[in-house]
Design an enzyme around this catalytic site. Structure first.
Site, short mmCIF file in Angstrom:
data_model
loop_
_atom_site.label_atom_id
_atom_site.label_comp_id
_atom_site.label_asym_id
_atom_site.label_seq_id
_atom_site.Cartn_x
_atom_site.Cartn_y
_atom_site.Cartn_z
N ALA A 50 81.83 38.43 68.93
CA ALA A 50 83.10 38.66 67.85
C ALA A 50 84.39 38.23 68.36
CB ALA A 50 82.99 40.11 67.43
N ASP A 51 85.22 38.08 67.33
CA ASP A 51 86.50 37.86 67.63
C ASP A 51 87.50 39.11 67.40
OD1 ASP A 51 86.47 34.83 67.90
OD2 ASP A 51 85.83 34.91 65.81
N THR A 89 76.65 32.19 68.08
CA THR A 89 77.37 31.05 68.56
C THR A 89 78.62 31.29 69.38
OG1 THR A 89 76.42 29.83 66.93
CG2 THR A 89 78.74 29.07 68.23
N GLY A 109 83.74 33.90 63.52
CA GLY A 109 84.07 32.50 63.09
C GLY A 109 85.02 31.74 63.68
N GLU A 161 75.97 32.15 60.87
CA GLU A 161 75.89 33.62 61.63
C GLU A 161 75.51 34.69 60.60
OE1 GLU A 161 78.84 32.41 65.42
OE2 GLU A 161 79.47 33.39 63.57
N GLY A 203 84.41 30.10 66.09
CA GLY A 203 83.55 28.85 66.46
C GLY A 203 83.23 28.20 65.24
#
Length: 223
Positions: free
Chosen positions: A87-88, A32, A99, A107, A101
């Site tokens: 990934a962040d 996502t 996370g 996920e 999003g």
């Protein structure tokens, strides 16, 4: 290249990586977010070469269906060869923070099922130590205050993400100011707090492969 072009490049690299391994019965796990959306767009050009996908969020399921890619419930799938997601943050061990999003729980579930977890990101996401990006924690709504107090005890500064409900009907606390030297240990500690569904550390199950978009092309890092 700008950030979107880097995301497009890694999305295409992920498609190129998995295509030789797909057949008419293959089902692909799809993440996502903005980078995952570029992956969906690139994957859709090859939709005749695999069976369908498992989505990690309602938003991803919608985009897959718009491209004419069949979407399967995870419970109906016996095996998943690949899961591809952004990934962040990532460190060099391919332990991740995800996370942003608000889809972290689904996920993490899909990543746990997949044989190979491919993370796609632009170079800005690779960091020496995780924690500059606030760590998302999915929380049962009635436990918000309790969980926040426990997160403060762990050294964090939790902030309620206003106006956001996850696909599971829960809330998100974004934990600032954590220096995450031991990601696996912290992931376990936070998940042990009563009321926490899960947190955005993907360390117990890190990515297997990181495709990193840089100005010099796509770099491949392995765990």
């Amino acid at each position: 290249m700008n950030q979107d072009q880097l995301k497009q490049a890694v999305a295409q690299a992920a498609v190129d990586h998995i295509l030789p391994h797909l057949d008419s019965k293959s089902i692909v796990g799809v993440g996502t977010g903005s980078t995952a959306n570029f992956f969906i767009d690139a994957l859709a050009r090859h939709k005749a070469e695999f069976d369908g996908a498992v989505a990690s969020s309602e938003a991803t399921a919608k985009r897959l269906k718009e491209h004419g890619i069949p979407v399967y419930e995870l419970n109906t799938v016996s095996e998943l060869e690949f899961y591809v997601d952004g990934a962040d943050e990532s460190n060099e061990r391919l332990e991740l923070i995800k996370g942003g999003g608000a889809a972290l729980t689904r996920e993490k579930i899909v990543a746990a099922v997949a044989r190979t977890f491919i993370c796609i990101a632009d170079a800005s996401k690779l960091v020496p130590i995780l924690g500059q990006f606030p760590l998302p924690v999915e929380v049962i709504p009635m436990a918000r205050s309790h969980v926040a107090r426990q997160l403060v005890k762990l050294g964090g500064d939790p902030v309620y993400r206003e106006g956001v409900l996850t696909d599971n009907g829960n809330i998100i606390l974004d934990v600032h100011n954590l220096r995450i030297d031991s990601p696996v240990e912290l992931e376990e500690k936070i998940n042990a707090i009563v009321g926490v569904v899960t947190n955005g550390l993907f360390a117990a199950r890190p990515a297997d492969l990181l495709l990193l978009g840089t100005a010099d092309g796509v770099q491949t890092l392995k765990a």
